[in-house]
Motif scaffolding. Structure first.
Motif, short mmCIF file in Angstrom:
data_model
loop_
_atom_site.label_atom_id
_atom_site.label_comp_id
_atom_site.label_asym_id
_atom_site.label_seq_id
_atom_site.Cartn_x
_atom_site.Cartn_y
_atom_site.Cartn_z
N PRO A 51 37.85 51.72 46.88
CA PRO A 51 36.40 51.82 46.68
C PRO A 51 35.80 52.84 47.65
CG PRO A 51 36.99 49.81 47.86
CD PRO A 51 38.28 50.45 47.46
N LEU A 55 39.53 51.15 41.70
CA LEU A 55 40.24 50.40 40.66
C LEU A 55 39.44 49.16 40.27
CD1 LEU A 55 43.13 50.60 39.27
CD2 LEU A 55 43.79 48.82 40.90
N HIS A 56 39.34 48.90 38.97
CA HIS A 56 38.53 47.77 38.51
C HIS A 56 39.08 47.23 37.20
CE1 HIS A 56 36.95 51.25 36.38
NE2 HIS A 56 36.51 50.42 35.45
N ALA A 57 38.73 45.99 36.92
CA ALA A 57 39.02 45.39 35.63
C ALA A 57 37.92 45.77 34.65
CB ALA A 57 39.12 43.88 35.76
N VAL A 58 38.28 45.83 33.37
CA VAL A 58 37.34 46.27 32.34
C VAL A 58 37.07 45.13 31.37
CG1 VAL A 58 36.94 47.91 30.46
CG2 VAL A 58 38.17 48.65 32.52
N ARG A 69 44.14 47.41 34.68
CA ARG A 69 43.03 47.84 35.54
C ARG A 69 43.01 49.36 35.58
NH1 ARG A 69 43.80 45.18 41.16
NH2 ARG A 69 45.90 45.95 40.83
N VAL A 71 40.94 53.27 36.98
CA VAL A 71 39.99 54.06 37.75
C VAL A 71 39.86 55.41 37.05
CG1 VAL A 71 41.79 54.93 39.33
CG2 VAL A 71 39.39 54.97 40.03
N HIS A 76 33.38 58.61 34.23
CA HIS A 76 33.79 57.20 34.22
C HIS A 76 33.83 56.71 32.78
CE1 HIS A 76 34.10 52.97 35.25
NE2 HIS A 76 33.07 52.73 34.45
N TYR A 78 33.95 53.82 30.01
CA TYR A 78 33.62 52.42 29.73
C TYR A 78 33.72 52.24 28.22
CZ TYR A 78 29.15 54.30 28.21
OH TYR A 78 28.19 55.02 27.55
N ALA A 87 31.90 51.66 37.69
CA ALA A 87 31.59 50.25 37.40
C ALA A 87 30.84 49.58 38.54
CB ALA A 87 32.88 49.50 37.10
N ASP A 88 31.05 50.05 39.77
CA ASP A 88 30.37 49.44 40.92
C ASP A 88 29.02 50.09 41.22
OD1 ASP A 88 31.16 51.86 41.95
OD2 ASP A 88 32.43 51.04 43.53
#
Length: 230
Positions: A51, A55-58, A69, A71, A76, A78, A87-88
């Motif tokens: 961050p 890395l993030h869950a969708v 997961r 990045v 970005h 979506y 996402a953050d």
């Protein structure tokens, strides 16, 4: 995150695998990334995964969470579009010029320096990368990459565990399809007639990653590089 870095993976020869074209416009180049290139990309993925904008869950519009997961770099992703905000809520990380150069070389190696008549291959200018992390047990359902405003090819690089990649047709998620084994270091480019084919990952094969990559306990990384047309 993605395990710990190790020494350079072994270049010991295995059974010879040759270039193939599993569908019109799709080119598979086994072992395209050498051991040092794989190690550099894994290290880069670790940095990109941190961050902010990491890395993030969708979550899909249906409410379910993807098992993969990811990045994004440059833009970005979506479901189903692109933005400049991750996402953050922070700005998306920039698209690395080194990754762009690698992707242009990939397209040239797949189709030839003149693009071989594949739309968008000549003068390829990628500006998006999506890094997918497949922990053990993760998969990805059949889908089309239709969120870009161009039909330029998609470059896909595999790192870590081997996977079974399903390359389908452009009309439906059902047959006909072709299942391919993608190993660490493999390059798959799909453009032309295959650009909008349904595709996905049926399963990964845990324990097939070279321990030296540092991914043996955490699965597979896939880097897809695209030209947005945005």
């Amino acid at each position: 995150m993605f395990g710990s870095p190790g020494s350079v993976p072994s270049d010991a020869p295995g059974p010879e695998r040759e270039r193939s074209e599993p569908a019109p416009g799709a080119v598979l180049l086994p072992g395209w990334l050498d051991a040092s290139e794989q190690l550099r990309l894994v290290a880069a993925c670790r940095a990109w995964a941190r961050p902010p904008a990491g890395l993030h869950a969708v979550r899909m519009p249906t409410g379910g969470m993807m098992s993969v997961r990811m990045v994004s770099l440059g833009w970005h992703w979506y479901p189903y579009g692109y933005s400049r905000t991750a996402a953050d809520g922070t700005p998306v990380k920039p698209f690395p010029s080194e990754l762009g150069a690698l992707a242009r070389r990939a397209v040239a190696d797949a189709y030839g320096p003149d693009g071989g008549g594949i739309a968008g291959a000549a003068g390829y200018e990628p500006d998006i990368a999506i890094v997918n992390h497949y922990p053990h047990g993760a998969k990805m359902g059949l889908h089309q990459d239709r969120d870009e405003r161009t039909d330029a090819p998609v470059v896909s690089l595999s790192l870590g565990d081997t996977c079974v990649f399903r390359l389908g047709n452009t009309e439906t998620r059902t047959r006909p399809w072709t299942d391919l084994e993608l190993r660490s270091g493999d390059l798959l480019v799909f453009g032309g007639p295959a650009r909008f084919a349904y595709h996905g990952v049926v399963r990964t094969l845990p324990g097939t990653a070279d321990p030296a990559l540092g991914l043996a306990l955490t699965g597979r990384l896939n880097i897809t590089v695209r030209q947005s047309g945005l």
